[in-house]
Design an enzyme around this catalytic site. Structure first.
Site, short mmCIF file in Angstrom:
data_model
loop_
_atom_site.label_atom_id
_atom_site.label_comp_id
_atom_site.label_asym_id
_atom_site.label_seq_id
_atom_site.Cartn_x
_atom_site.Cartn_y
_atom_site.Cartn_z
CE1 TYR A 96 -46.99 86.00 -65.26
CE2 TYR A 96 -48.11 85.82 -63.15
CZ TYR A 96 -48.15 86.05 -64.51
OH TYR A 96 -49.34 86.32 -65.13
NE ARG A 150 -53.66 94.15 -65.28
CZ ARG A 150 -53.21 93.26 -66.17
NH1 ARG A 150 -53.43 93.44 -67.44
NH2 ARG A 150 -52.53 92.23 -65.76
NE ARG A 185 -47.27 101.89 -72.54
CZ ARG A 185 -47.63 100.84 -73.23
NH1 ARG A 185 -47.69 99.67 -72.66
NH2 ARG A 185 -47.96 100.95 -74.49
NE ARG A 216 -51.78 97.12 -72.11
CZ ARG A 216 -51.35 95.88 -72.20
NH1 ARG A 216 -50.35 95.60 -73.01
NH2 ARG A 216 -51.90 94.90 -71.52
CG ASP A 234 -47.46 93.97 -62.69
OD1 ASP A 234 -48.42 94.15 -63.45
OD2 ASP A 234 -46.92 92.86 -62.54
O1 CP3 Z 1 -55.91 97.36 -61.45
C1 CP3 Z 1 -55.20 98.37 -61.65
O2 CP3 Z 1 -55.55 99.31 -62.36
C2 CP3 Z 1 -53.85 98.45 -60.94
C3 CP3 Z 1 -52.71 98.05 -61.67
C4 CP3 Z 1 -52.39 96.58 -61.93
C5 CP3 Z 1 -51.57 96.20 -63.02
N1 CP3 Z 1 -51.33 94.87 -62.94
C6 CP3 Z 1 -51.04 97.13 -64.03
C7 CP3 Z 1 -50.52 96.58 -65.28
C8 CP3 Z 1 -52.71 95.42 -61.23
C9 CP3 Z 1 -53.61 95.24 -60.02
C10 CP3 Z 1 -52.01 94.35 -61.87
C11 CP3 Z 1 -52.06 92.96 -61.38
C12 CP3 Z 1 -51.42 91.89 -62.16
N2 CP3 Z 1 -50.27 91.94 -62.90
C13 CP3 Z 1 -51.88 90.55 -62.17
C14 CP3 Z 1 -53.05 90.02 -61.40
C15 CP3 Z 1 -54.35 90.38 -62.01
C16 CP3 Z 1 -54.60 89.79 -63.36
O3 CP3 Z 1 -54.73 90.54 -64.31
O4 CP3 Z 1 -54.70 88.55 -63.43
C17 CP3 Z 1 -51.01 89.80 -62.99
C18 CP3 Z 1 -51.12 88.33 -63.33
C19 CP3 Z 1 -49.98 90.69 -63.43
C20 CP3 Z 1 -48.79 90.34 -64.25
C21 CP3 Z 1 -48.71 91.14 -65.49
N3 CP3 Z 1 -48.50 92.51 -65.53
C22 CP3 Z 1 -48.86 90.69 -66.81
C23 CP3 Z 1 -49.14 89.26 -67.21
C24 CP3 Z 1 -48.72 91.82 -67.64
C25 CP3 Z 1 -48.74 91.86 -69.14
C26 CP3 Z 1 -50.18 91.80 -69.54
C27 CP3 Z 1 -50.46 92.40 -70.86
O5 CP3 Z 1 -51.68 92.49 -71.08
O6 CP3 Z 1 -49.54 92.77 -71.60
C28 CP3 Z 1 -48.54 92.95 -66.82
C29 CP3 Z 1 -48.36 94.35 -67.26
C30 CP3 Z 1 -49.33 95.36 -66.75
N4 CP3 Z 1 -49.63 95.52 -65.42
C31 CP3 Z 1 -50.03 96.35 -67.50
C32 CP3 Z 1 -50.76 97.13 -66.58
C33 CP3 Z 1 -51.62 98.33 -66.88
C34 CP3 Z 1 -49.94 96.55 -69.00
C35 CP3 Z 1 -48.54 96.95 -69.33
C36 CP3 Z 1 -48.40 98.10 -70.28
O7 CP3 Z 1 -48.88 99.23 -70.02
O8 CP3 Z 1 -47.74 97.87 -71.30
#
Ligand code: CP3
Length: 363
Positions: free
Chosen positions: A160, A28, A41, A32, A78
């Site tokens: 999910y 990640r 965003r 944010r 994602d």
């Molecule tokens: O690593 C990187 O920089 C690449 C981008 C990336 C994102 N999600 C961007 C993202 C990657 C590799 C993921 C993987 C992901 N997504 C996982 C596996 C890794 C982990 O963290 O366990 C999972 C379980 C998800 C599912 C997911 N996506 C969730 C549960 C959420 C909400 C989380 C939250 O903190 O609100 C997301 C959204 C998400 N994916 C964000 C980002 C930067 C935040 C959303 C936003 O900008 O509002």
């Protein structure tokens, strides 16, 4: 035009080849905690607006690389793009995380599930991979750092899809697993085929390494993990293109909470295993030898401490692995949105500095 990779430290470490220092990237890393990410965003309107537009996705992928000398870029997307492409209707409610409008709950839901046509439904992801590769490359064909593609694991996607969003206890998905293992196996089979096709499409578009995120494998019981998560990861790995454009494409898999299953994970045919902070890297390396590289594993909360404490904890992770080839430094899970950006600069600098000193034998 001939392409050269200016910094191949990350790919070399994944293949257990010697490097001058330990490469680092952060799960990640585009997110944010960076004000410039939040600005892009808000221009895009939403997280999905960002992820589904290749220009925005390229812009945010490069943001952490402009600030820090990281050794790899990761595609901005994602893991939930696959169930979205299956028609489950993904949305993100502010402050609530992901939601699916049509979760997979009944026998009829499972029967309807099919592997999506990647070009037709996920073309925005392969377009982003191509655009990011171009943006990482200068006019002379020199690419700054390699690009990582990724997917969720079949099991983590199923969590999910069945729960319909995040969960604290995985009650719905585990109920299905124990009551109707046949339905669960059918979901996992479709997911494994979709994940393999999706990762192969990313590789063909230019991803130079790929990572499988098994965030919820560690929620499973011993025995159940092997049958319902690891077996399907192994199937995906066996179906991947391991070479593209004359270069080996390393595969990383990361089961959060999977440290106890390290030997079995290392036997799936992957090049590298991601580990969370509960694992001692030195002891893990003794177990796997140079069968696989190891990636990890600083507790992301260390980044809330002082610069001196961040540097000390970074050294402790590096010292634990030692000066052998085959370590990629990372956090043990994604970076928190509340992380001060200056903390990341301290971490990256210390990992590069101290790992050079370790190799030189001067510490
Ligand atoms: O690593 C990187 O920089 C690449 C981008 C990336 C994102 N999600 C961007 C993202 C990657 C590799 C993921 C993987 C992901 N997504 C996982 C596996 C890794 C982990 O963290 O366990 C999972 C379980 C998800 C599912 C997911 N996506 C969730 C549960 C959420 C909400 C989380 C939250 O903190 O609100 C997301 C959204 C998400 N994916 C964000 C980002 C930067 C935040 C959303 C936003 O900008 O509002």
């Amino acid at each position: 035009m001939a392409q050269t990779l200016l910094n191949d430290t990350f790919l070399r470490a994944l293949l257990r080849q010697p490097t001058d220092y330990t490469p680092i990237w952060l799960m990640r890393q585009a997110g944010r905690y960076l004000p410039e990410y939040n600005a892009t965003r808000s221009r895009a309107g939403s997280f999905l607006g960002l992820a589904k537009n290749p220009d925005y996705a390229t812009e945010v992928t490069l943001q952490p690389l402009e600030r820090y000398p990281l050794d790899a870029a990761i595609l901005f997307s994602d893991i939930l793009t696959i169930p979205d492409a299956m028609g489950l209707g993904l949305s993100f409610q502010a402050g609530e995380g992901p939601k699916f409008a049509h979760p997979v709950r009944t026998e009829a839901d499972v029967a309807r599930l099919a592997v999506p046509d990647i070009d037709a439904t996920l073309g925005y992801v392969t377009d982003a991979v191509r655009a990011i590769r171009r943006a990482l490359t200068d006019g002379e064909g020199r690419q700054r750092v390699p690009l990582i593609g990724f997917s969720g694991s079949p099991w983590t996607l199923a969590c999910y899809m069945v729960e319909g969003g995040g969960s604290d206890d995985f009650r719905t998905v585990k109920s299905m697993l124990y009551a109707r293992p046949d339905l669960m196996e059918r979901i996992l089979e479709v997911n494994a085929q979709a994940v393999a096709a999706y990762l192969n499409a990313q590789i063909e578009a230019g991803a130079q390494a790929v990572m499988i995120f098994d965030t919820w494998g560690g929620a499973l019981a011993d025995g159940i993990y092997q049958r319902f998560s690891l077996a399907y990861i192994a199937r995906v790995v066996a179906a991947l293109k391991r070479e593209h454009d004359g270069a080996r494409v390393p595969v990383i898999t990361f089961t959060k909470g999977g440290g106890l299953w390290l030997d079995e994970i290392a036997n799936t045919g992957v090049d590298a295993v991601g580990l969370d902070w509960t694992v001692n890297l030195g002891r893990a390396r003794e177990r796997v030898g140079d069968r696989v590289a190891l990636q990890g594993n600083l507790d992301p909360n260390v980044l809330f401490a002082s610069p001196a404490a961040i540097r000390e904890q970074a050294r402790s992770v590096l010292n634990s692995y030692g000066a052998h080839p085959g370590h990629v430094f990372n956090l043990g899970h994604g970076i928190s949105q509340f992380t001060p950006p200056e903390s990341v600069a301290e971490l990256v600098d210390e990992v590069h500095r101290h790992s050079r000193a370790l190799r030189a034998g001067s510490v």
